[in-house]
Scaffold this active site. Sequence first.
Site, PDB file in Angstrom:
ATOM      1  N   LYS A   9      25.838  -3.058  18.620  1.00 26.43           N
ATOM      2  CA  LYS A   9      26.697  -3.864  18.178  1.00 26.43           C
ATOM      3  C   LYS A   9      28.039  -3.034  18.124  1.00 26.43           C
ATOM      4  CE  LYS A   9      27.720  -1.950  14.113  1.00 26.43           C
ATOM      5  NZ  LYS A   9      28.921  -1.001  13.541  1.00 26.43           N
ATOM      6  N   ASP A 131      24.179  -3.061   7.639  1.00 26.60           N
ATOM      7  CA  ASP A 131      24.339  -3.984   8.882  1.00 26.60           C
ATOM      8  C   ASP A 131      22.916  -4.718   9.216  1.00 26.60           C
ATOM      9  OD1 ASP A 131      26.849  -3.282   9.540  1.00 26.60           O
ATOM     10  OD2 ASP A 131      26.316  -1.780  10.618  1.00 26.60           O
TER      11      ASP A 131
END
Length: 274
Positions: A9, A131
């Site tokens: 990401k 995350d």
Amino acid sequence: MYRLLSPAKINTFLNVIGKNKDGYHTIDSHLQLVSLFDEFLIKEAKNTIIECNKNITQDQNIIFKTMSWFEKRYKKKHKFQIKLTKNIPIGSGLGGGSSNAATMLNFLCHYNGLSNKHLDYKELAFEIGADVPFFVNSRSCYVGGIGEIILKEQSRNSNFLLVVPNFEISTKKVFQSNLIKIESKRREELNSLFTPLIENSDKFSKFYNDLISLEPIFKDKLKLSGSGGSVFIENPTKNEVAFLEKEKAQKFRVFLVEGLKYYHFKEDWGVAKW
């Protein structure tokens, strides 16, 4: 035998908007999945063994931590032989470790006939990694809290040129900086961790300034991803890609990736050669 892919990401922006009494910072951020993947091969075994193409000790390996959490939480016992091929650079701000943890959680849910919708995102964020909820959810979106609050889905239909230094950055140390400015409103052009990183890491400061010296226009185009040392250009020109590919040598690594709206881990589960 299972083959699973674990995506990276980028944070297209990251605003620090507060600090809790427990020391955790609250953020307003947009996380974008991109087409850079680690790869898992998993099969049942007599004992749990994890092989990796990078030198990661068992204590550092988030997969062991994730399995232990899952087994304790759901009173399960598993024994797998796992081969992990790391393509996402470690300590780069691209979420490789959290993605690996989420991939393992989604797999364990599937393996045990459980829905990952029952996973407690707050618990995951505080006990495994901030995350991890984002990767379990597997959709590009805005996030809040320390990362456990999943907000509006939003994906950029863009290409991203990632420029990754050949050193690791400690997320914990970056967030411990007293130079972090608390933002009172959303600023999508900003990563609040950029100034602390520049001021506290000589390696990152040199890396970033060297890139600017190569091409002054990069100062307006390079953005920091997450809390690691990676920077990116959104929708780079062919000349920019070619230039950085030529200049990289031993200085840094370059990845040209696509933004992904979502990623269904299950689509890549299937038979694979060991």
